[in-house]
Design an enzyme around this catalytic site. Structure first.
Site, PDB file in Angstrom:
ATOM      1  N   LYS A  40      10.417  -2.815  20.141  1.00  0.00           N
ATOM      2  CA  LYS A  40       9.217  -2.597  20.959  1.00  0.00           C
ATOM      3  C   LYS A  40       9.463  -1.560  22.049  1.00  0.00           C
ATOM      4  CE  LYS A  40       5.442  -5.213  22.962  1.00  0.00           C
ATOM      5  NZ  LYS A  40       4.493  -4.268  22.396  1.00  0.00           N
ATOM      6  N   GLY A  45      16.260  -3.610  26.072  1.00  0.00           N
ATOM      7  CA  GLY A  45      17.225  -3.114  25.087  1.00  0.00           C
ATOM      8  C   GLY A  45      16.770  -1.819  24.434  1.00  0.00           C
ATOM      9  N   CYS A  46      15.497  -1.747  24.123  1.00  0.00           N
ATOM     10  CA  CYS A  46      14.962  -0.554  23.454  1.00  0.00           C
ATOM     11  C   CYS A  46      15.018   0.661  24.381  1.00  0.00           C
ATOM     12  CB  CYS A  46      13.531  -0.815  22.979  1.00  0.00           C
ATOM     13  SG  CYS A  46      13.465  -2.159  21.764  1.00  0.00           S
ATOM     14  N   THR A  47      14.823   0.433  25.667  1.00  0.00           N
ATOM     15  CA  THR A  47      14.907   1.515  26.642  1.00  0.00           C
ATOM     16  C   THR A  47      16.347   2.009  26.773  1.00  0.00           C
ATOM     17  OG1 THR A  47      12.970   0.685  27.815  1.00  0.00           O
ATOM     18  CG2 THR A  47      14.437   2.151  29.036  1.00  0.00           C
ATOM     19  N   ALA A  50      17.110   4.056  23.597  1.00  0.00           N
ATOM     20  CA  ALA A  50      16.395   5.340  23.578  1.00  0.00           C
ATOM     21  C   ALA A  50      16.972   6.311  24.615  1.00  0.00           C
ATOM     22  CB  ALA A  50      14.906   5.113  23.837  1.00  0.00           C
TER      23      ALA A  50
END
Length: 155
Positions: A40, A45-47, A50
């Site tokens: 998402k 974690g995704c940030t 990325a």
């Protein structure tokens, strides 16, 4: 569907991109491609993942490589995520989860005893001939860009 194995032909895709239009694997022949699946936009974690790739973008690019992030979020959501963190690579909107299913990353997950379907954080390196060169399963976001760089240097 199960995860494509190293050496197999990568499943083709053609998805809406955050930078307008669609991106298809067949358009990227002759380049190595890092396809990273994440759950998402704009979550912790995704940030981290990325931003690690953002910070290594130039070094990865020198290895004749394109980075594509993929999640079930919309193009609009991806646009906000890119703007907020100045991500220099496109994010693909897999809203119908077809690409996630083709790559075997749409799986049953569990949180606090509740089962649900979601994206297993997984990265694929696809070589310039369209074959899976490396698969990273159960990715830990911190430092993942270094694992990717090391694998690309060995292609």
């Amino acid at each position: 569907m199960s995860i494509p194995q190293t050496g197999s032909k990568a499943p083709d895709f053609n998805l809406p991109s955050s930078n307008g239009g669609n991106i298809a694997l067949s358009d990227l022949k002759g380049k190595n491609v890092v396809v990273y699946f994440y759950p998402k936009d704009d979550t912790p974690g995704c940030t981290v993942e990325a931003c690690g790739l953002r910070d290594s973008f130039k070094e990865i690019g020198k290895l004749n490589c394109v980075i594509l992030g993929v999640s079930p979020d919309s193009v609009k959501s991806h646009g906000k995520f890119i703007s907020k963190f100045q991500l220099p690579f496109p994010l693909l909107a897999d809203e119908d989860k077809k690409m996630c299913q083709d790559y075997g990353v749409w799986v049953e997950k569990s949180m606090y005893g509740k089962k649900y379907m979601g994206v297993a954080r997984t990265t694929f390196i696809i070589d310039k001939n369209g074959r899976i060169a490396k698969v990273f399963e159960k990715v830990k976001p911190e430092g993942h860009e270094q694992e990717i760089l090391a694998a690309l240097k060995n292609l």
